[in-house]
Design an enzyme around this catalytic site. Structure first.
Site, mmCIF file in Angstrom:
data_model
loop_
_atom_site.group_PDB
_atom_site.id
_atom_site.type_symbol
_atom_site.label_atom_id
_atom_site.label_comp_id
_atom_site.label_asym_id
_atom_site.label_seq_id
_atom_site.Cartn_x
_atom_site.Cartn_y
_atom_site.Cartn_z
ATOM 1 C CG HIS A 21 88.432 40.090 2.585
ATOM 2 N ND1 HIS A 21 89.121 39.337 1.241
ATOM 3 C CD2 HIS A 21 87.521 38.961 3.579
ATOM 4 C CE1 HIS A 21 87.956 38.381 1.263
ATOM 5 N NE2 HIS A 21 87.310 37.987 2.260
ATOM 6 C CG ASP A 26 88.064 31.967 0.886
ATOM 7 O OD1 ASP A 26 88.130 33.128 1.766
ATOM 8 O OD2 ASP A 26 87.602 32.697 0.009
ATOM 9 C CG HIS A 56 83.683 40.388 0.836
ATOM 10 N ND1 HIS A 56 83.189 40.495 0.144
ATOM 11 C CD2 HIS A 56 84.249 39.712 1.657
ATOM 12 C CE1 HIS A 56 83.270 38.483 0.047
ATOM 13 N NE2 HIS A 56 83.869 38.275 1.196
ATOM 14 C CG ASP A 88 86.809 37.747 -1.900
ATOM 15 O OD1 ASP A 88 87.528 37.682 -2.691
ATOM 16 O OD2 ASP A 88 86.198 37.004 -1.090
#
Length: 338
Positions: free
Chosen positions: A62, A66, A138, A209
């Protein structure tokens, strides 16, 4: 063919003294594929003992910072080193716009950069393996990835071949590759007469995530390794729901339901100690592991044994202190956790 997973960055949202942000390297034969590329990934690769390899593929789960902020510097370094081989970057919708925004930072490159926005389905096929994307949960466009090897022919039964009159030599290879052979007598020998049951290829799944979701569970059924985020423990279950992340217990339950052989938990928040993450997951999936940066998992073919976690100290011996991250510190930083 070797299949090795190297954990390059395992921290959630922000780097720590012990952990970098999200990045995982897949090494299969001569191929090197990178799943996510958080800030500082190229330096993490140099510290890992693997080196700054010219990766063939980057898979972005995604578009939170980070998970991609290491790209501009790494691409620029590849260019400065004179790379000429093309590089494929795959990610969810929005990747083209992101790469356009990053273009002034990256500048001109001496190699072709192919950008592919993906939905659920196959994104790459290469030398007996498919890379498949699946949707995750997410709160933004997000993908997980499954590396699925083709099944291999069953073991060759030399005695059966001899009994059928197949002479030792090239015809053995034809049968092993799935072809029929015609003997001097005119008899035809089929592969199923001399081969055992097909041997399942290896499967590795990366959740990215996400909340626990059907997409990950379905992709991970029977997988050799599931790399699943475990940002929180149950003490922060409400926050996990709010930020669309998973707790260690939830990841362990999903792994158990999917029947995976090994569970590796990553994306560990600074809010929680890794030992607590491990303890919580282990209660529902015995043997769950929380790799440190630069640990590896070796995944042999099933008939040769179980997946094995190889700590960086075991790989590099006395030199590990020059490569490994600092010791784990108590969790104190209350990060935003993207």
């Amino acid at each position: 063919m070797d299949l090795i997973i190297t954990f390059i960055g395992t921290s959630a949202s922000v780097p720590t003294a012990a952990r970098g942000t999200s990045a995982t390297l897949v090494s299969r034969g001569g191929r090197r594929w990178l799943v996510d590329c958080g800030e500082g990934t190229q330096r993490q690769l140099l510290r890992s003992g693997v080196g700054l390899v010219d990766v063939d593929l980057v898979l972005l789960t995604h578009l939170h910072g980070d998970h991609f902020l290491g790209l501009p510097g790494m691409l620029k370094t590849f260019g400065l080193r004179g790379r000429t081989e093309p590089l494929l970057i795959v990610g969810p919708d929005g990747l083209h716009a992101l790469m356009h925004t990053l273009q002034p930072l990256i500048g001109r490159l001496p190699f072709h950069l192919e950008v592919q926005e993906a939905g659920a389905g196959e994104v790459l096929r290469d030398d007996g393996v498919a890379v498949r994307a699946f949707h995750t949960d997410h709160g933004v466009r997000s993908l997980g990835y499954a590396l699925v090897e083709d099944d291999r022919p069953g073991a060759f039964d030399v005695d059966a071949a001899h009994a059928l009159g197949v002479p030792h030599g090239p015809q053995y290879g034809v049968l092993q590759r799935g072809g029929e052979v015609t003997l001097a007598s005119g008899a035809v020998v089929r592969p199923d007469q001399v081969l055992g049951e097909a041997r399942r290829g290896r499967v590795v799944v990366f959740s990215g995530d996400t909340r626990p979701c059907a997409g990950t569970r379905d992709a991970a059924r029977g997988a050799d390794l599931l790399v699943h985020e475990a940002t929180f423990t149950q003490d922060d279950a409400d926050r996990a729901v709010e930020t669309r992340h998973s707790t260690a217990r939830e990841a362990g339950l999903l792994a158990a339901e999917a029947g995976v052989r090994m569970l590796a938990l990553t994306h560990v928040s600074t809010r929680v100690a890794p030992r607590e993450v491990r303890r919580e997951a282990d209660a529902v999936f015995p043997g769950a592991t929380v790799p440190r940066d630069f640990d590896q998992v070796e995944i042999p073919f099933r008939e040769r044994g179980e997946p094995r976690l190889v700590p960086v100290q075991e790989r590099l011996g006395a030199s590990a202190r020059d490569h490994a991250a600092a010791p784990e510190a108590p969790a104190t930083l209350d990060d935003a956790t993207l």
